[in-house]
Design an enzyme around this catalytic site. Sequence first.
Site, PDB file in Angstrom:
ATOM      1  N   ARG A   6       5.913  33.733  -5.540  1.00 55.83           N
ATOM      2  CA  ARG A   6       5.317  32.419  -5.831  1.00 55.83           C
ATOM      3  C   ARG A   6       4.655  32.496  -7.197  1.00 55.83           C
ATOM      4  O   ARG A   6       3.607  33.103  -7.362  1.00 55.83           O
ATOM      5  CB  ARG A   6       4.312  32.050  -4.733  1.00 55.83           C
ATOM      6  CG  ARG A   6       3.418  30.891  -5.118  1.00 55.83           C
ATOM      7  CD  ARG A   6       2.635  30.346  -3.943  1.00 55.83           C
ATOM      8  NE  ARG A   6       1.857  31.337  -3.206  1.00 55.83           N
ATOM      9  CZ  ARG A   6       0.661  31.793  -3.576  1.00 55.83           C
ATOM     10  NH1 ARG A   6       0.126  31.406  -4.717  1.00 55.83           N
ATOM     11  NH2 ARG A   6       0.008  32.659  -2.820  1.00 55.83           N
ATOM     12  N   HIS A  40      -0.691  28.670  -4.217  1.00 48.65           N
ATOM     13  CA  HIS A  40      -0.209  28.375  -2.866  1.00 48.65           C
ATOM     14  C   HIS A  40      -0.079  26.872  -2.669  1.00 48.65           C
ATOM     15  O   HIS A  40       0.938  26.378  -2.186  1.00 48.65           O
ATOM     16  CB  HIS A  40      -1.176  28.960  -1.834  1.00 48.65           C
ATOM     17  CG  HIS A  40      -0.872  28.565  -0.433  1.00 48.65           C
ATOM     18  ND1 HIS A  40       0.221  29.042   0.253  1.00 48.65           N
ATOM     19  CD2 HIS A  40      -1.514  27.729   0.418  1.00 48.65           C
ATOM     20  CE1 HIS A  40       0.239  28.515   1.472  1.00 48.65           C
ATOM     21  NE2 HIS A  40      -0.799  27.718   1.587  1.00 48.65           N
ATOM     22  N   TYR A 100      -7.103  36.343  -6.954  1.00 53.91           N
ATOM     23  CA  TYR A 100      -6.629  37.430  -6.094  1.00 53.91           C
ATOM     24  C   TYR A 100      -5.394  38.160  -6.614  1.00 53.91           C
ATOM     25  O   TYR A 100      -4.883  39.049  -5.939  1.00 53.91           O
ATOM     26  CB  TYR A 100      -6.360  36.914  -4.676  1.00 53.91           C
ATOM     27  CG  TYR A 100      -5.403  35.733  -4.586  1.00 53.91           C
ATOM     28  CD1 TYR A 100      -4.029  35.907  -4.595  1.00 53.91           C
ATOM     29  CD2 TYR A 100      -5.894  34.434  -4.469  1.00 53.91           C
ATOM     30  CE1 TYR A 100      -3.154  34.834  -4.507  1.00 53.91           C
ATOM     31  CE2 TYR A 100      -5.030  33.346  -4.368  1.00 53.91           C
ATOM     32  CZ  TYR A 100      -3.674  33.555  -4.393  1.00 53.91           C
ATOM     33  OH  TYR A 100      -2.823  32.476  -4.318  1.00 53.91           O
TER      34      TYR A 100
END
Length: 379
Positions: free
Chosen positions: A273, A277, A286
């Site tokens: 990705r 998200h 993160y």
Amino acid sequence: MAKGTSEPGADAPAGGFVQLLTPDGERVDSVTTDDGVTYSVDFTDDEYRELYSDLVTVRRLDAEATALQRQGELGIWASLLGQEAAQVGSGRALRPQDMAFPTYREHGVLYCRGIDPIMPFGLFRGVDQGGWDPNEFKFHTYTIVIGSQTLHATGYAMGITMDGKTGTPDGEAVIAYFGDGATSQGDVNEAFVWAGVFHAPMVFFCQNNQYAISEPLERQTRIPLYRRAAGYGFPGVRVDGNDVLATYAVTRAALDHARNGQGPTLIEAYTYRMGAHTSSDDPTRYRIASEVEAWQAKDPILRLRAFLTKQQLADDTFFAEVDDSAGKIALSLRERVLAMPDPQPVSMFDNAYPHGSPEVDVQRQQFAAYQASFEGSAH
């Protein structure tokens, strides 16, 4: 490690995977996995070019949606950036009679099923339920609850078996899409149990984009996801999810396996990705930039473009035409989204039941009276 005419490159994850187009655009004629299945594709020059056009158009539409959300025109958006090959490859592998059960991110599969790209925007803009006819397009409505569509898909697959629609090359098959995070959900594992026990004609298609929102893959599993299938009694295969050719080949084979009465398959499309998200997420909290840069070198569009260029199947004029066409489709989409009428609040009661309900009618009347109480007031 997969065996064949060529071994996957250094980008292959531990355990190997099916790859027919390397990141630098080199073709692999075929790959035979350890279970003896050989995967290959036989596309015409026009079909290669059409796949490229699909990838570019889907990415351009996704970028437009992200921009619309940032400008306050959508409530939220789940981007597919980086996962175009997994979606276009699997979407084009579906036969007309097959049924797909998506999550909320399968915009590329939706496009491949011939659904007007405007359809999910009503959902994300909050003006309708995003409701196309699943029977018409053989593509179920978007599912927001993580993993629940796998149970719906399994039940549907069991149903078409009971209806005698499997067991031949012209039979039906089902595909259920979900992410790596969903494999930690009970619904998905229950679907695996039922599909395995009842030999359901379906394909579980996991887009492993390396993160369940902010949780990396190593916090969800200690083995490659495709190997989980063995515990439920059916085969699993890992494919390079940034390779549109391999994704097509593996998905088509798994669907044909299912429609011929040979049971389910779990496909792990190993991809990444590139963006957030959803538009509510900040991936910089993160993951590090170097990781994203490493995956950008495996971009699904750039590798197919490199292949087309090396094989002299396309030139700069073709690529410019594709970009121009995708831009025009995106501009039209933007204009149509902005022109969507805001629904009347009372319309939320319209589709609660297909044939109406006395209880809902009472609630509608009460809500309408509540709204009317504000008319002409200073509130």
